[in-house]
Enzyme design. Structure first.
Site, PDB file in Angstrom:
ATOM      1  CG  LEU A 198      10.180  -5.155   7.625  1.00  0.00           C
ATOM      2  CD1 LEU A 198       9.702  -4.780   9.060  1.00  0.00           C
ATOM      3  CD2 LEU A 198       9.212  -4.728   6.522  1.00  0.00           C
ATOM      4  CG  LEU A 229       3.042   1.147   7.076  1.00  0.00           C
ATOM      5  CD1 LEU A 229       2.144   0.368   7.729  1.00  0.00           C
ATOM      6  CD2 LEU A 229       2.844   1.704   5.958  1.00  0.00           C
ATOM      7  CG  ASP A 230       5.332  -2.323   6.808  1.00  0.00           C
ATOM      8  OD1 ASP A 230       4.532  -3.050   7.553  1.00  0.00           O
ATOM      9  OD2 ASP A 230       4.883  -2.034   5.879  1.00  0.00           O
ATOM     10  CD  GLU A 231      10.508   1.146   9.250  1.00  0.00           C
ATOM     11  OE1 GLU A 231      11.719   0.800   9.905  1.00  0.00           O
ATOM     12  OE2 GLU A 231      10.595   1.153   8.114  1.00  0.00           O
TER      13      GLU A 231
END
Length: 286
Positions: A198, A229-231
């Site tokens: 990421l 989101l995705d963090e």
């Protein structure tokens, strides 16, 4: 006849003198023997983390006694803590869409005894993997999702989570964005797998993007789900070396291996009580 029972004690609290002494004294007073111990003092944040596996004399009321006695120790240090038998197993709900590699890997590892979990159900917005899940003897829940039915689908998901007494939700390539409300409700109880380090190569066709950039490593990241989101806090990452000879399809196949490995590792560490969430990051006592 069993003479001892093994337990795992996990705790974190503000750094202060005497924490290890207090835990050691508690274990000694309970006639327990330390089998394994990991600890970490974060000097930047002034926070302390500890995981102890120990053996206590077996008895009908051993667990209740340990919980009661440690409850008297913890307040002096403002500890967040958990104490349970090492045999305790998390009840896991897996969510998947069309890509089945992570689901298949988790089901195999569970069936073979490699993961200390009980998969109590699989939720999917497609029926692609219904036969696989049925072969494993696990309930399959088909919950279609559209923009118009998202709220209804999430309500159904929560019903399944509550009725199945789910401890952990694992998004094994579940390709739907969850609402902020659901993410917040399941904070610290939902793990996702992402197809990169990421935040690289977001969006569609990540391995085509990677191929165009000439990457030398393919990776995957397992993290807790948050409203960002995705963090969410990262639990585990996996990398595999590649080179110019690999096609996008090759990279995708290698990526599937990385995703499966990283997700399985994250699920294991979470269920063994090795992961502590501290702000936007994690401390993993391996």
């Amino acid at each position: 006849m069993e003479t001892s029972t093994e337990y795992v004690l996990t705790l974190d609290c503000p750094e202060a003198p005497g924490i290890v002494h207090a835990v050691s004294r508690f274990l000694l007073e309970q006639g327990s023997d330390i089998i394994d111990n990991q600890q970490f003092g974060d000097r930047r944040d002034g926070h302390f983390f500890m995981r102890v596996r120990f053996a206590a004399p077996a008895g009908e009321n051993t667990t209740k006694t340990l919980l009661r006695e440690f409850a008297a120790v913890a307040p002096d240090f403002a500890m967040r803590w958990n104490l349970e038998p090492v045999t305790a197993r998390r009840r896991v709900l897996v969510m998947v869409s069309r890509y089945g590699h992570c689901l298949n890997d988790l089901l195999f590892r569970t069936r073979s005894g490699d993961l200390p979990v009980d998969v109590v159900g699989v939720v999917s917005n497609h029926r692609d993997h219904e036969a696989l899940v049925a072969w494993h003897g696990i309930p399959f829940f088909h919950v279609p999702v559209t923009a118009a039915t998202k709220a209804e689908a999430e309500a159904r998901l929560l019903e399944i989570i509550d009725s199945s007494a789910v401890d952990l939700v694992v998004l094994a390539r579940y390709m739907q964005v969850l609402s902020d409300g659901l993410c917040n409700r399941l904070a610290g109880r939902m793990i996702n797998i992402h197809h990169s380090f990421l935040p690289s190569f977001k969006g569609a066709k990540p391995y085509h993007q990677a191929h165009e950039r000439g990457v030398k490593l393919v990776g995957a990241t397992a993290h807790y789900v948050t409203a960002d989101l995705d963090e969410g806090p990262i639990i585990a990452q996996e990398v595999i070396g590649v080179d110019h000879s690999h096609t996008p399809d090759d990279l995708a196949a290698i990526g599937r291996d990385a995703e499966s490995a990283a997700l399985a590792r994250a699920v294991r560490w979470h269920c063994e009580g090795r992961v502590f969430v501290q702000g936007r990051r994690t401390v993993v006592l391996r």
